[in-house]
Design an enzyme around this catalytic site. Structure first.
Site, PDB file in Angstrom:
ATOM      1  N   CYS A 224       0.887  -1.209   0.096  1.00 48.46           N
ATOM      2  CA  CYS A 224      -0.260   0.109   0.013  1.00 48.46           C
ATOM      3  C   CYS A 224       0.931   1.193  -0.003  1.00 48.46           C
ATOM      4  O   CYS A 224       1.732   1.318   0.810  1.00 48.46           O
ATOM      5  CB  CYS A 224      -0.669  -0.225   1.205  1.00 48.46           C
ATOM      6  SG  CYS A 224      -1.634   1.574   1.338  1.00 48.46           S
TER       7      CYS A 224
ATOM      8  N   CYS B 103       0.340   3.486   3.312  1.00 51.15           N
ATOM      9  CA  CYS B 103       1.147   2.716   4.369  1.00 51.15           C
ATOM     10  C   CYS B 103       2.543   3.058   4.258  1.00 51.15           C
ATOM     11  O   CYS B 103       3.193   3.337   5.422  1.00 51.15           O
ATOM     12  CB  CYS B 103       0.834   1.265   4.424  1.00 51.15           C
ATOM     13  SG  CYS B 103      -0.658   0.838   5.246  1.00 51.15           S
TER      14      CYS B 103
ATOM     15  N   HIS C 244      -3.997   0.997   8.309  1.00 49.28           N
ATOM     16  CA  HIS C 244      -4.438   0.964   7.011  1.00 49.28           C
ATOM     17  C   HIS C 244      -6.023   0.473   7.203  1.00 49.28           C
ATOM     18  O   HIS C 244      -6.608  -0.335   7.878  1.00 49.28           O
ATOM     19  CB  HIS C 244      -3.820  -0.450   6.467  1.00 49.28           C
ATOM     20  CG  HIS C 244      -4.381  -0.631   4.905  1.00 49.28           C
ATOM     21  ND1 HIS C 244      -3.647  -0.060   3.768  1.00 49.28           N
ATOM     22  CD2 HIS C 244      -5.436  -1.296   4.516  1.00 49.28           C
ATOM     23  CE1 HIS C 244      -4.474  -0.105   2.786  1.00 49.28           C
ATOM     24  NE2 HIS C 244      -5.755  -0.989   3.237  1.00 49.28           N
TER      25      HIS C 244
ATOM     26  N   ASN D  68     -13.142  10.572  -1.187  1.00 48.13           N
ATOM     27  CA  ASN D  68     -13.537   9.847  -2.439  1.00 48.13           C
ATOM     28  C   ASN D  68     -13.608   8.603  -1.813  1.00 48.13           C
ATOM     29  O   ASN D  68     -12.375   7.901  -1.430  1.00 48.13           O
ATOM     30  CB  ASN D  68     -12.435  10.055  -3.604  1.00 48.13           C
ATOM     31  CG  ASN D  68     -12.557  11.269  -4.293  1.00 48.13           C
ATOM     32  OD1 ASN D  68     -13.433  12.037  -4.527  1.00 48.13           O
ATOM     33  ND2 ASN D  68     -11.034  11.882  -4.793  1.00 48.13           N
TER      34      ASN D  68
ATOM     35  N   GLY E  51     -14.013   7.898  -8.068  1.00 49.48           N
ATOM     36  CA  GLY E  51     -12.771   8.052  -8.527  1.00 49.48           C
ATOM     37  C   GLY E  51     -11.746   7.744  -7.538  1.00 49.48           C
ATOM     38  O   GLY E  51     -10.429   8.382  -7.607  1.00 49.48           O
TER      39      GLY E  51
ATOM     40  N   THR F 260      -8.741   6.195  -5.982  1.00 50.18           N
ATOM     41  CA  THR F 260      -7.361   5.504  -6.936  1.00 50.18           C
ATOM     42  C   THR F 260      -6.466   5.047  -5.845  1.00 50.18           C
ATOM     43  O   THR F 260      -5.630   4.016  -6.169  1.00 50.18           O
ATOM     44  CB  THR F 260      -6.491   6.590  -7.627  1.00 50.18           C
ATOM     45  OG1 THR F 260      -6.121   7.667  -7.065  1.00 50.18           O
ATOM     46  CG2 THR F 260      -7.727   7.145  -8.937  1.00 50.18           C
TER      47      THR F 260
ATOM     48  N   HIS G  16      -6.292   3.366   0.480  1.00 46.19           N
ATOM     49  CA  HIS G  16      -5.841   3.647   2.009  1.00 46.19           C
ATOM     50  C   HIS G  16      -6.724   4.734   2.431  1.00 46.19           C
ATOM     51  O   HIS G  16      -6.463   5.835   1.542  1.00 46.19           O
ATOM     52  CB  HIS G  16      -4.515   3.790   2.110  1.00 46.19           C
ATOM     53  CG  HIS G  16      -4.119   3.686   3.576  1.00 46.19           C
ATOM     54  ND1 HIS G  16      -2.996   3.333   4.037  1.00 46.19           N
ATOM     55  CD2 HIS G  16      -4.387   5.022   4.435  1.00 46.19           C
ATOM     56  CE1 HIS G  16      -2.799   3.754   5.495  1.00 46.19           C
ATOM     57  NE2 HIS G  16      -3.724   4.747   5.602  1.00 46.19           N
TER      58      HIS G  16
ATOM     59  N   HIS H  55      -8.235   8.358   3.025  1.00 41.39           N
ATOM     60  CA  HIS H  55      -7.515   9.693   3.019  1.00 41.39           C
ATOM     61  C   HIS H  55      -8.679  10.717   2.838  1.00 41.39           C
ATOM     62  O   HIS H  55      -9.653  10.563   1.845  1.00 41.39           O
ATOM     63  CB  HIS H  55      -6.438   9.733   1.823  1.00 41.39           C
ATOM     64  CG  HIS H  55      -6.831   9.380   0.576  1.00 41.39           C
ATOM     65  ND1 HIS H  55      -6.995   8.046   0.229  1.00 41.39           N
ATOM     66  CD2 HIS H  55      -7.173  10.190  -0.687  1.00 41.39           C
ATOM     67  CE1 HIS H  55      -7.381   8.148  -1.322  1.00 41.39           C
ATOM     68  NE2 HIS H  55      -7.545   9.342  -1.715  1.00 41.39           N
TER      69      HIS H  55
HETATM   70  P1  AMP Z   1      -7.957   9.579  -4.834  1.00 39.54           P
HETATM   71  O1  AMP Z   1      -8.067   9.607  -6.172  1.00 39.54           O
HETATM   72  O2  AMP Z   1      -9.138  10.170  -3.931  1.00 39.54           O
HETATM   73  O3  AMP Z   1      -7.891   8.054  -4.302  1.00 39.54           O
HETATM   74  O4  AMP Z   1      -6.693  10.416  -4.239  1.00 39.54           O
HETATM   75  C1  AMP Z   1      -5.345   9.885  -4.444  1.00 39.54           C
HETATM   76  C2  AMP Z   1      -4.505  10.985  -4.411  1.00 39.54           C
HETATM   77  O5  AMP Z   1      -3.248  10.518  -4.103  1.00 39.54           O
HETATM   78  C3  AMP Z   1      -4.367  11.802  -5.693  1.00 39.54           C
HETATM   79  O6  AMP Z   1      -4.843  13.171  -5.386  1.00 39.54           O
HETATM   80  C4  AMP Z   1      -2.842  11.440  -6.004  1.00 39.54           C
HETATM   81  O7  AMP Z   1      -2.369  12.888  -6.654  1.00 39.54           O
HETATM   82  C5  AMP Z   1      -2.161  11.471  -4.606  1.00 39.54           C
HETATM   83  N1  AMP Z   1      -1.034  10.787  -4.801  1.00 39.54           N
HETATM   84  C6  AMP Z   1      -0.610   9.666  -5.426  1.00 39.54           C
HETATM   85  N2  AMP Z   1       0.401   9.207  -5.059  1.00 39.54           N
HETATM   86  C7  AMP Z   1       0.939  10.338  -4.325  1.00 39.54           C
HETATM   87  C8  AMP Z   1       2.354  10.265  -3.533  1.00 39.54           C
HETATM   88  N3  AMP Z   1       3.343   9.291  -3.663  1.00 39.54           N
HETATM   89  N4  AMP Z   1       2.325  11.287  -2.654  1.00 39.54           N
HETATM   90  C9  AMP Z   1       1.419  12.083  -2.458  1.00 39.54           C
HETATM   91  N5  AMP Z   1       0.212  12.181  -3.066  1.00 39.54           N
HETATM   92  C10 AMP Z   1       0.094  11.126  -3.769  1.00 39.54           C
HETATM   93 ZN    ZN Z   2      -2.151   1.364   3.612  1.00 40.54          ZN
END
Ligand code: AMP
Ligand code: ZN
Length: 114
Positions: A4, A7, A46, A87, A93, A95, A98, A100
């Site tokens: 993850c 994580c 997680h 999200n 959406g 992605t 974990h 957030h």
């Molecule tokens: P979501 O689409 O709501 O799952 O948001 C995932 C977010 O994580 C997106 O806004 C990405 O730009 C962000 N993201 C992906 N990888 C990283 C990373 N290594 N460091 C900081 N943010 C990230």
């Molecule tokens: Zn995680």
């Protein structure tokens, strides 16, 4: 979870720009910011999504929300206003699996979101 991404950030194995840390949560800057302030707040442990985090029922969700507000204050956007978004699932959406919270602010935002 070893595979993850968030994580990995929580454990310090993946680099990130940390903004705030509490006992059970951390805040770090989104790598692809969508607003002048775009910070992610995660539980260190997680949980796949908001549903899992809410089901934990241990105050963690409140801690994540409190950290989001504390970061908004620290970033100077608490008075102008900000948005906090979880999200959750494919239609939203999500992605990264974990849980957030996105803290977005520093510009006027449209409603409803696309
Ligand atoms: P979501 O689409 O709501 O799952 O948001 C995932 C977010 O994580 C997106 O806004 C990405 O730009 C962000 N993201 C992906 N990888 C990283 C990373 N290594 N460091 C900081 N943010 C990230
Ligand atoms: Zn995680």
């Amino acid at each position: 979870m070893s595979d993850c991404l968030f994580c990995g950030i929580a454990e310090g194995a993946v680099p990130a720009t940390l903004v705030l840390e509490t006992t059970h949560a951390i805040a770090f800057r989104d790598i692809n910011p969508q607003a002048p302030t775009h910070v992610l707040v995660i539980p260190k442990a997680h949980y796949a999504d908001l549903a899992d985090l809410a089901a934990a029922g241990d105050g963690l969700l409140a801690e994540v929300a409190e950290v989001a507000h504390q970061v908004a204050v620290a970033e100077g956007i608490a008075d102008s206003g900000y948005r906090v978004v979880f999200n959750t699932g494919s239609h939203a959406g999500q992605t990264v699996a974990h849980a957030h919270a996105h803290l977005l602010g520093g510009r006027r935002m449209a409603w409803p979101p696309g």
